[in-house]
Scaffold this motif. Structure first.
Motif, short mmCIF file in Angstrom:
data_model
loop_
_atom_site.label_atom_id
_atom_site.label_comp_id
_atom_site.label_asym_id
_atom_site.label_seq_id
_atom_site.Cartn_x
_atom_site.Cartn_y
_atom_site.Cartn_z
N ALA A 50 0.84 -1.19 0.00
CA ALA A 50 0.00 0.00 0.00
C ALA A 50 0.87 1.24 0.00
O ALA A 50 2.03 1.19 0.43
CB ALA A 50 -0.94 0.02 1.21
N ILE A 51 0.28 2.33 -0.47
CA ILE A 51 1.02 3.58 -0.57
C ILE A 51 0.08 4.73 -0.28
O ILE A 51 -1.08 4.73 -0.69
CB ILE A 51 1.66 3.71 -1.98
CG1 ILE A 51 2.58 4.92 -2.08
CG2 ILE A 51 0.59 3.74 -3.07
CD1 ILE A 51 3.43 4.92 -3.34
N THR A 52 0.57 5.72 0.45
CA THR A 52 -0.26 6.87 0.77
C THR A 52 -0.33 7.83 -0.42
O THR A 52 0.38 7.69 -1.42
CB THR A 52 0.30 7.61 1.99
OG1 THR A 52 1.69 7.93 1.75
CG2 THR A 52 0.20 6.76 3.24
N VAL A 53 -1.20 8.82 -0.29
CA VAL A 53 -1.40 9.80 -1.35
C VAL A 53 -0.09 10.45 -1.77
O VAL A 53 0.21 10.58 -2.97
CB VAL A 53 -2.39 10.88 -0.89
CG1 VAL A 53 -2.44 12.03 -1.89
CG2 VAL A 53 -3.78 10.29 -0.70
N SER A 54 0.70 10.82 -0.79
CA SER A 54 1.96 11.51 -1.07
C SER A 54 3.04 10.59 -1.59
O SER A 54 4.03 11.04 -2.16
CB SER A 54 2.47 12.18 0.21
OG SER A 54 2.79 11.19 1.17
N GLY A 55 2.85 9.29 -1.37
CA GLY A 55 3.88 8.33 -1.74
C GLY A 55 4.98 8.18 -0.71
O GLY A 55 5.91 7.40 -0.90
N ILE A 56 4.87 8.93 0.37
CA ILE A 56 5.92 8.91 1.39
C ILE A 56 5.84 7.65 2.25
O ILE A 56 6.86 7.04 2.57
CB ILE A 56 5.83 10.16 2.26
CG1 ILE A 56 6.19 11.40 1.43
CG2 ILE A 56 6.77 10.04 3.47
CD1 ILE A 56 6.05 12.71 2.17
N ASP A 57 4.63 7.27 2.61
CA ASP A 57 4.46 6.08 3.46
C ASP A 57 4.08 4.88 2.61
O ASP A 57 3.12 4.92 1.84
CB ASP A 57 3.39 6.33 4.52
CG ASP A 57 3.81 7.40 5.50
OD1 ASP A 57 2.99 8.29 5.78
OD2 ASP A 57 4.96 7.34 5.97
N ILE A 58 4.83 3.82 2.76
CA ILE A 58 4.65 2.60 1.98
C ILE A 58 4.66 1.41 2.93
O ILE A 58 5.44 1.38 3.89
CB ILE A 58 5.75 2.48 0.91
CG1 ILE A 58 5.53 3.53 -0.19
CG2 ILE A 58 5.79 1.08 0.32
CD1 ILE A 58 6.62 3.55 -1.24
N TYR A 59 3.81 0.45 2.64
CA TYR A 59 3.69 -0.75 3.46
C TYR A 59 3.80 -1.99 2.57
O TYR A 59 3.30 -1.98 1.45
CB TYR A 59 2.34 -0.79 4.17
CG TYR A 59 2.02 0.42 5.00
CD1 TYR A 59 1.53 1.58 4.42
CD2 TYR A 59 2.20 0.41 6.38
CE1 TYR A 59 1.22 2.69 5.18
CE2 TYR A 59 1.89 1.52 7.15
CZ TYR A 59 1.40 2.66 6.55
OH TYR A 59 1.09 3.77 7.31
N TYR A 60 4.42 -3.03 3.10
CA TYR A 60 4.51 -4.30 2.39
C TYR A 60 4.20 -5.44 3.35
O TYR A 60 4.55 -5.40 4.52
CB TYR A 60 5.92 -4.52 1.83
CG TYR A 60 6.32 -3.57 0.75
CD1 TYR A 60 7.22 -2.54 1.01
CD2 TYR A 60 5.83 -3.70 -0.54
CE1 TYR A 60 7.61 -1.65 0.01
CE2 TYR A 60 6.19 -2.81 -1.55
CZ TYR A 60 7.09 -1.79 -1.26
OH TYR A 60 7.46 -0.92 -2.25
N ALA A 61 3.59 -6.46 2.80
CA ALA A 61 3.48 -7.71 3.54
C ALA A 61 4.86 -8.34 3.61
O ALA A 61 5.68 -8.18 2.70
CB ALA A 61 2.50 -8.65 2.84
N ASP A 62 5.10 -9.07 4.67
CA ASP A 62 6.41 -9.72 4.83
C ASP A 62 6.72 -10.65 3.67
O ASP A 62 7.88 -10.81 3.27
CB ASP A 62 6.46 -10.50 6.15
CG ASP A 62 6.52 -9.59 7.36
OD1 ASP A 62 6.23 -10.08 8.47
OD2 ASP A 62 6.85 -8.39 7.21
N SER A 63 5.69 -11.25 3.10
CA SER A 63 5.89 -12.24 2.05
C SER A 63 6.39 -11.62 0.74
O SER A 63 6.92 -12.33 -0.12
CB SER A 63 4.59 -13.00 1.78
OG SER A 63 3.55 -12.09 1.45
N VAL A 64 6.23 -10.31 0.58
CA VAL A 64 6.66 -9.68 -0.67
C VAL A 64 7.76 -8.65 -0.46
O VAL A 64 8.34 -8.16 -1.43
CB VAL A 64 5.47 -9.01 -1.39
CG1 VAL A 64 4.32 -10.00 -1.56
CG2 VAL A 64 5.00 -7.75 -0.67
#
Length: 123
Positions: A50-64
């Motif tokens: 996932a990524i926020t509107v600004s692109g600053i905050d990004i999240y990943y599942a551990d599997s990827v």
């Protein structure tokens, strides 16, 4: 309201790469945080990135994590998911989704979903 449509799925061999795209329509696209989810056969849908509107905050599942990269181009109303070092375990239908919620995106409620694009990785 936002409509999203994924593309870029296909079949690749293990170790290969694919880039998924998600084009969003709607005047308020740039107000939405975006996510990628996937659902493998016989399994529940799971969060991938996932990524926020600004692109600053990004999240990943551990599997990827370390293999997939999410990015967005707000000028093109498009979110991307670059997938490298694919394995058969990555085989799934991949969905793009938009949320107007903030906070921790992996567990946020997503308001709008695409139809999905199939990714198949062979060994």
């Amino acid at each position: 309201q936002v409509q999203v449509a994924e593309s870029g799925g296909g079949s690749v061999q293990a170790g290969g790469s694919l880039r998924l795209s998600c084009v969003a329509s709607g005047r308020t696209y740039n107000s939405y945080n975006m996510g990628w989810f996937r659902q493998a056969p016989g399994k529940e849908r799971e969060f991938a990135a996932a990524i926020t509107v600004s692109g600053i905050d990004i999240y990943y599942a551990d599997s990827v994590k370390g293999r997939f990269t999410i990015s967005r181009d707000n000028a093109k109303n498009t979110v991307y998911l670059q997938m490298n070092s694919l394995t058969p375990e990555d085989t799934a239908v991949y969905y793009c989704a938009a949320t107007g919620k903030g906070g921790y995106l992996p567990t946020a409620v997503y308001d709008y979903w695409g139809q999905g694009t199939q990714v198949t990785v062979s060994s």
